[in-house]
Scaffold this motif. Sequence first.
Motif, PDB file in Angstrom:
ATOM      1  N   LEU A 188      57.810  62.467   2.201  1.00 21.94           N
ATOM      2  CA  LEU A 188      58.546  63.037   3.342  1.00 21.94           C
ATOM      3  C   LEU A 188      58.329  62.241   4.488  1.00 21.94           C
ATOM      4  O   LEU A 188      57.413  61.609   4.761  1.00 21.94           O
ATOM      5  CB  LEU A 188      57.516  64.372   3.553  1.00 21.94           C
ATOM      6  CG  LEU A 188      58.376  65.365   4.740  1.00 21.94           C
ATOM      7  CD1 LEU A 188      59.421  66.040   4.085  1.00 21.94           C
ATOM      8  CD2 LEU A 188      57.451  66.336   5.408  1.00 21.94           C
ATOM      9  N   PRO A 189      59.687  62.230   5.227  1.00 20.53           N
ATOM     10  CA  PRO A 189      59.544  61.051   6.065  1.00 20.53           C
ATOM     11  C   PRO A 189      58.825  61.707   7.578  1.00 20.53           C
ATOM     12  O   PRO A 189      59.606  61.782   8.467  1.00 20.53           O
ATOM     13  CB  PRO A 189      61.220  60.932   6.232  1.00 20.53           C
ATOM     14  CG  PRO A 189      61.598  62.201   6.115  1.00 20.53           C
ATOM     15  CD  PRO A 189      60.967  62.523   4.958  1.00 20.53           C
ATOM     16  N   ALA A 190      57.689  61.641   7.377  1.00 17.38           N
ATOM     17  CA  ALA A 190      56.910  62.137   8.608  1.00 17.38           C
ATOM     18  C   ALA A 190      55.399  61.616   8.585  1.00 17.38           C
ATOM     19  O   ALA A 190      54.719  62.029   7.505  1.00 17.38           O
ATOM     20  CB  ALA A 190      56.870  63.669   8.710  1.00 17.38           C
ATOM     21  N   LYS A 191      54.901  60.751   9.266  1.00 18.11           N
ATOM     22  CA  LYS A 191      53.733  60.267   8.987  1.00 18.11           C
ATOM     23  C   LYS A 191      52.518  61.050   9.826  1.00 18.11           C
ATOM     24  O   LYS A 191      51.587  60.555   9.645  1.00 18.11           O
ATOM     25  CB  LYS A 191      53.639  58.791   9.542  1.00 18.11           C
ATOM     26  CG  LYS A 191      53.893  58.435  11.041  1.00 18.11           C
ATOM     27  CD  LYS A 191      53.702  56.872  11.303  1.00 18.11           C
ATOM     28  CE  LYS A 191      53.858  56.507  12.791  1.00 18.11           C
ATOM     29  NZ  LYS A 191      55.130  56.923  13.172  1.00 18.11           N
ATOM     30  N   ASP A 192      52.936  61.815  10.641  1.00 16.08           N
ATOM     31  CA  ASP A 192      51.893  62.626  11.318  1.00 16.08           C
ATOM     32  C   ASP A 192      52.516  64.188  11.748  1.00 16.08           C
ATOM     33  O   ASP A 192      53.903  64.340  11.497  1.00 16.08           O
ATOM     34  CB  ASP A 192      51.401  61.924  12.844  1.00 16.08           C
ATOM     35  CG  ASP A 192      52.678  61.421  13.552  1.00 16.08           C
ATOM     36  OD1 ASP A 192      53.595  62.499  13.958  1.00 16.08           O
ATOM     37  OD2 ASP A 192      52.462  60.497  14.263  1.00 16.08           O
ATOM     38  N   VAL A 193      51.800  64.809  12.309  1.00 13.99           N
ATOM     39  CA  VAL A 193      52.208  66.258  12.667  1.00 13.99           C
ATOM     40  C   VAL A 193      53.275  66.213  13.578  1.00 13.99           C
ATOM     41  O   VAL A 193      54.275  67.071  13.576  1.00 13.99           O
ATOM     42  CB  VAL A 193      51.163  67.262  12.842  1.00 13.99           C
ATOM     43  CG1 VAL A 193      50.760  66.946  14.199  1.00 13.99           C
ATOM     44  CG2 VAL A 193      51.367  68.464  12.770  1.00 13.99           C
ATOM     45  N   ASN A 194      53.431  65.280  14.599  1.00 11.83           N
ATOM     46  CA  ASN A 194      54.462  65.590  15.516  1.00 11.83           C
ATOM     47  C   ASN A 194      55.872  65.067  14.887  1.00 11.83           C
ATOM     48  O   ASN A 194      56.650  65.492  15.273  1.00 11.83           O
ATOM     49  CB  ASN A 194      54.118  64.399  16.680  1.00 11.83           C
ATOM     50  CG  ASN A 194      53.031  65.242  17.537  1.00 11.83           C
ATOM     51  OD1 ASN A 194      53.104  66.386  18.106  1.00 11.83           O
ATOM     52  ND2 ASN A 194      51.694  64.251  17.612  1.00 11.83           N
ATOM     53  N   GLU A 195      55.569  63.965  14.105  1.00 11.13           N
ATOM     54  CA  GLU A 195      57.276  63.803  13.519  1.00 11.13           C
ATOM     55  C   GLU A 195      57.512  64.802  12.431  1.00 11.13           C
ATOM     56  O   GLU A 195      58.719  65.035  12.311  1.00 11.13           O
ATOM     57  CB  GLU A 195      56.847  62.476  12.651  1.00 11.13           C
ATOM     58  CG  GLU A 195      56.471  61.017  13.659  1.00 11.13           C
ATOM     59  CD  GLU A 195      56.714  59.759  12.717  1.00 11.13           C
ATOM     60  OE1 GLU A 195      56.993  59.879  11.372  1.00 11.13           O
ATOM     61  OE2 GLU A 195      56.766  58.872  13.147  1.00 11.13           O
ATOM     62  N   PHE A 196      56.605  65.654  11.875  1.00 12.18           N
ATOM     63  CA  PHE A 196      56.800  66.806  11.153  1.00 12.18           C
ATOM     64  C   PHE A 196      57.315  67.777  11.882  1.00 12.18           C
ATOM     65  O   PHE A 196      58.590  68.341  11.494  1.00 12.18           O
ATOM     66  CB  PHE A 196      55.551  67.162  10.430  1.00 12.18           C
ATOM     67  CG  PHE A 196      55.967  68.616   9.587  1.00 12.18           C
ATOM     68  CD1 PHE A 196      56.519  68.258   8.132  1.00 12.18           C
ATOM     69  CD2 PHE A 196      55.768  69.522   9.814  1.00 12.18           C
ATOM     70  CE1 PHE A 196      56.720  69.486   7.360  1.00 12.18           C
ATOM     71  CE2 PHE A 196      56.272  70.813   9.167  1.00 12.18           C
ATOM     72  CZ  PHE A 196      56.622  70.364   8.060  1.00 12.18           C
TER      73      PHE A 196
END
Length: 322
Positions: A134-142
């Motif tokens: 998934l292209p999100a390395k942290d919760v904010n990017e998610f």
Amino acid sequence: MFTKAVLMAICGLAVAGMGPAVAQDSFPNKPIKIIVPAAAGGPTDTMGRVLAKFMGEQTGVPVIVENKAGAAGSIGVQAVVQSPPDGYTIVLAAIDAITVYPLVKKDSPYTWKDLTPITVVASTPFVFGVSADLPAKDVNEFIALAKSRKLAFSSPGVGASGHVVLEMFKFRTGADLLHVPYSGAGPALLSIIGGDTHITATSPVTLKGHIASGKMKALVVTSEKRLSGLPDVPTMEESGVSDFVVTPWFGMFAPAGTPDAVADKLHEMVVRAMRSPEYISKIGGLGMDVEPLSRRDYVQMLTAESDRWGQIINAAHISSDD
């Protein structure tokens, strides 16, 4: 002058009046049953059997474990609710069966107030896990990703704490997520790995194996501080999501109406058993913490948690007939 018959009657009444107090003072004087509302061999069963062993050793009275799984743990809990309030039948159950189930279930046969809280025996936070791809390395990017396109979250079932905590996450962050319930934590995790859903809330020990295999990654933990086992995973507070400390627990309960003297003795027995090296080692191996609460503090926590969970459950219109 009293006759012999009158004196005997008076003595009989006095002894009868002392009965409950004498019984409480001598507690326990017969076997104690711990009902575990989960299958044999699982984490709850492991806790129950180690605690039973050391509780029995303290008093010389047998403490046995009886498994009563089913209906999200409610079958076992209800069995204790309906038991005599004498301290000889108690339950070791998770937050889902004690707090969440009665709030979700239509016409629930019990609430936590139908029980006498003894203490918390173990706890562990949630970890939010996603696919490694998934292209999100942290919760904010998610969160940003979830606002840009429709994503889905998996849970072990409707009304499970893993479901409710992600509904709470949606409300707090504005993330647009579709709920996809599964029958258990295993299938919920596999749905992430298979790409059918995108995020799930689970325990650290459950997720670590999938992280090690490179199939999943952890975005955030719901504990107050970072976990020693996942030191690189930030907390919700560090990630900018305030007031999001959520720590699922396992606790011991007796039926409502259990005399204080008996409940206090049970608390003493359980806490002493929790201090055994074997129990601490077992719980540590499950990735859980051992921090017992006083009976008063446990009641306060249950009251606050019920209000908190209830608000989310009502706002998300979560209900179940199961």
